[in-house]
Design a protein around this motif. Structure first.
Motif, mmCIF file in Angstrom:
data_model
loop_
_atom_site.group_PDB
_atom_site.id
_atom_site.type_symbol
_atom_site.label_atom_id
_atom_site.label_comp_id
_atom_site.label_asym_id
_atom_site.label_seq_id
_atom_site.Cartn_x
_atom_site.Cartn_y
_atom_site.Cartn_z
ATOM 1 N N LEU A 1 -9.334 -0.435 -13.850
ATOM 2 C CA LEU A 1 -9.497 -0.035 -12.451
ATOM 3 C C LEU A 1 -9.925 -1.190 -11.554
ATOM 4 C CD1 LEU A 1 -9.767 2.060 -10.177
ATOM 5 C CD2 LEU A 1 -12.081 2.502 -10.994
ATOM 6 N N ILE A 2 -10.924 -1.945 -11.976
ATOM 7 C CA ILE A 2 -11.465 -3.008 -11.120
ATOM 8 C C ILE A 2 -10.388 -4.043 -10.820
ATOM 9 C CG2 ILE A 2 -13.113 -4.912 -11.035
ATOM 10 C CD1 ILE A 2 -15.058 -3.154 -12.587
ATOM 11 N N ALA A 3 -9.663 -4.449 -11.845
ATOM 12 C CA ALA A 3 -8.594 -5.431 -11.637
ATOM 13 C C ALA A 3 -7.523 -4.874 -10.710
ATOM 14 C CB ALA A 3 -7.984 -5.817 -12.980
ATOM 15 N N MET A 4 -7.214 -3.593 -10.879
ATOM 16 C CA MET A 4 -6.177 -2.967 -10.057
ATOM 17 C C MET A 4 -6.594 -2.957 -8.583
ATOM 18 S SD MET A 4 -4.239 0.639 -10.760
ATOM 19 C CE MET A 4 -5.753 1.556 -10.909
ATOM 20 N N LEU A 5 -7.835 -2.584 -8.317
ATOM 21 C CA LEU A 5 -8.314 -2.545 -6.925
ATOM 22 C C LEU A 5 -8.348 -3.943 -6.327
ATOM 23 C CD1 LEU A 5 -11.253 0.055 -7.093
ATOM 24 C CD2 LEU A 5 -8.899 0.416 -6.350
ATOM 25 N N ILE A 6 -8.868 -4.898 -7.102
ATOM 26 C CA ILE A 6 -8.987 -6.268 -6.610
ATOM 27 C C ILE A 6 -7.620 -6.842 -6.236
ATOM 28 C CG2 ILE A 6 -9.516 -8.622 -7.329
ATOM 29 C CD1 ILE A 6 -12.036 -7.161 -6.720
ATOM 30 N N LEU A 7 -6.613 -6.566 -7.067
ATOM 31 C CA LEU A 7 -5.295 -7.150 -6.854
ATOM 32 C C LEU A 7 -4.518 -6.488 -5.723
ATOM 33 C CD1 LEU A 7 -4.096 -7.675 -10.549
ATOM 34 C CD2 LEU A 7 -4.707 -9.446 -8.899
ATOM 35 N N THR A 8 -4.677 -5.177 -5.576
ATOM 36 C CA THR A 8 -3.787 -4.444 -4.672
ATOM 37 C C THR A 8 -4.382 -4.103 -3.309
ATOM 38 O OG1 THR A 8 -4.491 -2.304 -5.595
ATOM 39 C CG2 THR A 8 -2.616 -3.391 -6.646
ATOM 40 N N VAL A 9 -5.667 -3.793 -3.258
ATOM 41 C CA VAL A 9 -6.240 -3.287 -2.006
ATOM 42 C C VAL A 9 -6.101 -4.274 -0.843
ATOM 43 C CG1 VAL A 9 -8.394 -2.564 -0.874
ATOM 44 C CG2 VAL A 9 -7.783 -1.654 -3.127
ATOM 45 N N PRO A 10 -6.347 -5.587 -1.041
ATOM 46 C CA PRO A 10 -6.210 -6.511 0.102
ATOM 47 C C PRO A 10 -4.827 -6.495 0.743
ATOM 48 C CG PRO A 10 -7.355 -7.588 -1.704
ATOM 49 C CD PRO A 10 -6.822 -6.295 -2.245
ATOM 50 N N ILE A 11 -3.800 -6.170 -0.031
ATOM 51 C CA ILE A 11 -2.439 -6.152 0.504
ATOM 52 C C ILE A 11 -2.041 -4.755 0.961
ATOM 53 C CG2 ILE A 11 -0.004 -6.547 -0.049
ATOM 54 C CD1 ILE A 11 -0.893 -8.623 -2.089
ATOM 55 N N ILE A 12 -2.294 -3.752 0.109
ATOM 56 C CA ILE A 12 -1.769 -2.412 0.362
ATOM 57 C C ILE A 12 -2.590 -1.641 1.402
ATOM 58 C CG2 ILE A 12 -1.383 -0.148 -0.719
ATOM 59 C CD1 ILE A 12 -0.435 -1.585 -3.188
ATOM 60 N N ALA A 13 -3.906 -1.778 1.392
ATOM 61 C CA ALA A 13 -4.729 -1.015 2.343
ATOM 62 C C ALA A 13 -4.368 -1.317 3.799
ATOM 63 C CB ALA A 13 -6.212 -1.258 2.075
ATOM 64 N N PRO A 14 -4.272 -2.592 4.225
ATOM 65 C CA PRO A 14 -3.861 -2.862 5.620
ATOM 66 C C PRO A 14 -2.460 -2.339 5.928
ATOM 67 C CG PRO A 14 -4.799 -4.834 4.609
ATOM 68 C CD PRO A 14 -4.591 -3.837 3.516
ATOM 69 N N MET A 15 -1.566 -2.424 4.951
ATOM 70 C CA MET A 15 -0.199 -1.946 5.154
ATOM 71 C C MET A 15 -0.186 -0.437 5.407
ATOM 72 S SD MET A 15 3.004 -2.210 2.504
ATOM 73 C CE MET A 15 2.304 -1.005 1.366
ATOM 74 N N MET A 16 -0.967 0.325 4.637
ATOM 75 C CA MET A 16 -1.005 1.776 4.808
ATOM 76 C C MET A 16 -1.654 2.161 6.132
ATOM 77 S SD MET A 16 0.664 2.456 2.181
ATOM 78 C CE MET A 16 0.692 4.239 2.270
#
Length: 427
Positions: free
Chosen positions: A334-349
């Motif tokens: 989970l931690i790796a998944m959040l770290i890798l994806t949130v900076p890119i996907i959260a602003p996009m959503m």
């Protein structure tokens, strides 16, 4: 080109088994060197380790982990399971329902999914198997119930997501309450279905009288104390999430001492907390370095511009993102998944018009599914280690719960108010 090279390098490091923190830092440093040159890379590498962990709200993470570990060593979770077992009584699949309720209660006073899975493995699986439950049913309900700690506050995953995405920690924690209740009900209904289909997989348990049920509630006072120290303090606006986490850890220590927990077990809880906290801190450092690289390459902005110009419907993007999280959850923690994806996907959503708090909760629920999905469902391996059951058997027991969770995600997508309503009522 630079973005592609950095991502390929990162995936290569992860594929070769390099720790997540080191993979992120090395790939990010290489990318910075390509894009900004030596001086830029050196400056960022010199300042990031201290700057990335100076966030005041980061303190909540080790406090919540300490709270979970103290609860585990003090035996509070055992009392919760006994009380839930007495109340479920002769209900078909009663011990499995008690496990789901205990997972929800443990999640409401801890915040660590692996700690919840380990605790439930030792308290509920032996009792269910002794009662004659099918081992797959027992292991599956424990695996999925342990993930509730990721959703119900206090939640380390929620705090980490809020820090990465620059959201309100308090609002995000409170947003997990209603979905957490719905997940608990989903687990219980799934067990009802499985027992209805194969009654022999869950023999009837002992019944209890009303006075015994009321007496059992007396052992649950510790749960109410810890719940009010954390979730109550946050929701009522009495203190910040960081202050509430410290209060919760202090209350958990006091309860451990009242229950005469040995100093060796308390010391072990503190050592485990320090190890986990340092691991998360190092991952955040690596993520910050890689994040600077993505910022310089304007990866997020380019992705948003592409989606806008392509005219892809927002719901199609949402489905693709949810599918991505499902796939990542199968091969990444989970931690790796959040770290890798949130900076890119959260602003996009957010740019597509989705509520950031709602999307964060959806992300965590999808991560729950990943925790019990092969080949790398972390909770499954924890349960296998603590019980000696084959990993494949635990995965097969978790499969019905994966399907039920995906149906719940669909409900939360169709009715986002189920997530956003409670945070809007906060003080």
């Amino acid at each position: 080109m630079a973005t592609f090279a950095g991502l390929v390098l990162l995936l290569g490091f992860l594929a070769f088994g390099l720790p997540v923190a080191l993979s992120l830092a090395l790939a990010g440093a290489f990318g910075l060197l390509m894009v900004g040159g030596f001086d830029t890379a050196a400056g960022i590498l010199a300042s990031t380790p201290l700057a990335s962990n100076q966030n005041y709200e980061f303190v909540a993470i080790p406090m919540f982990i300490l709270m979970a570990n103290l609860i585990t060593v003090s035996g509070i979770s055992d009392d919760l399971f006994k009380a839930a077992k007495i109340w479920t009584g002769r209900t078909p699949g009663g011990l499995a329902h008690a496990t789901a309720l205990t997972g929800a209660a443990f999640g409401a006073i801890s915040g660590s999914s692996t700690a919840a899975a380990a605790t439930l493995s030792s308290t509920s699986i032996p009792g269910m198997i002794k009662q004659g439950y099918d081992p797959r049913l027992a292991a599956g309900v424990v695996a999925i119930s342990g993930t509730l700690a990721m959703l119900i506050p206090p939640s380390v995953a929620m705090v980490l997501y809020a820090i990465i995405a620059n959201l309100s920690v308090g609002q995000l924690l409170i947003a997990g309450i209603v979905p957490g209740i719905l997940v608990t009900l989903t687990i219980i209904l799934t067990v009802f279905f499985l027992v209805w289909r194969n009654p022999e997989h869950a023999p009837g348990a002992q019944g209890y009288r009303m006075w015994e049920k009321i007496a059992a509630l007396k052992t649950s006072w510790a749960f109410l104390v810890l719940f009010m120290c954390v979730t109550g303090v946050i929701y009522l606006g009495i203190g910040t999430p960081t202050e509430a986490s410290a209060l919760g850890a202090l209350a958990a220590l006091a309860l451990a001492l009242l229950r005469r927990t040995s100093w060796s077990r308390i010391r072990r809880a503190m050592v485990v907390t320090a190890e986990a906290s340092c691991m998360i801190a190092l991952i955040i450092v690596g993520a910050e370095i890689f994040g600077y690289f993505l910022t310089l390459t304007q990866t997020t902005q380019s992705l948003i511009s592409y989606l806008s110009e392509a005219g892809i419907p927002s719901w199609v993007v949402l489905m693709a993102v949810l599918l991505l999280y499902l796939v990542l959850g199968c091969v990444m923690d989970l931690i790796a998944m959040l770290i890798l994806t949130v900076p890119i996907i959260a602003p996009m959503m957010m740019q597509l018009g989705y509520d950031p708090v709602w999307f964060a909760v959806i992300t965590i629920v999808m991560a729950e599914v990943g925790m019990v999905t092969p080949p790398l469902g972390m909770n499954v391996f924890v349960i296998s280690k603590y019980t000696g059951m084959p990993v494949g058997q635990v995965f097969r027991g978790s499969y019905p719960h994966v399907v039920a969770h995906l149906l719940l995600v669909l409900v939360l997508v169709l009715f986002p108010q189920l997530v956003t309503w409670l945070p809007a009522t906060m003080q």
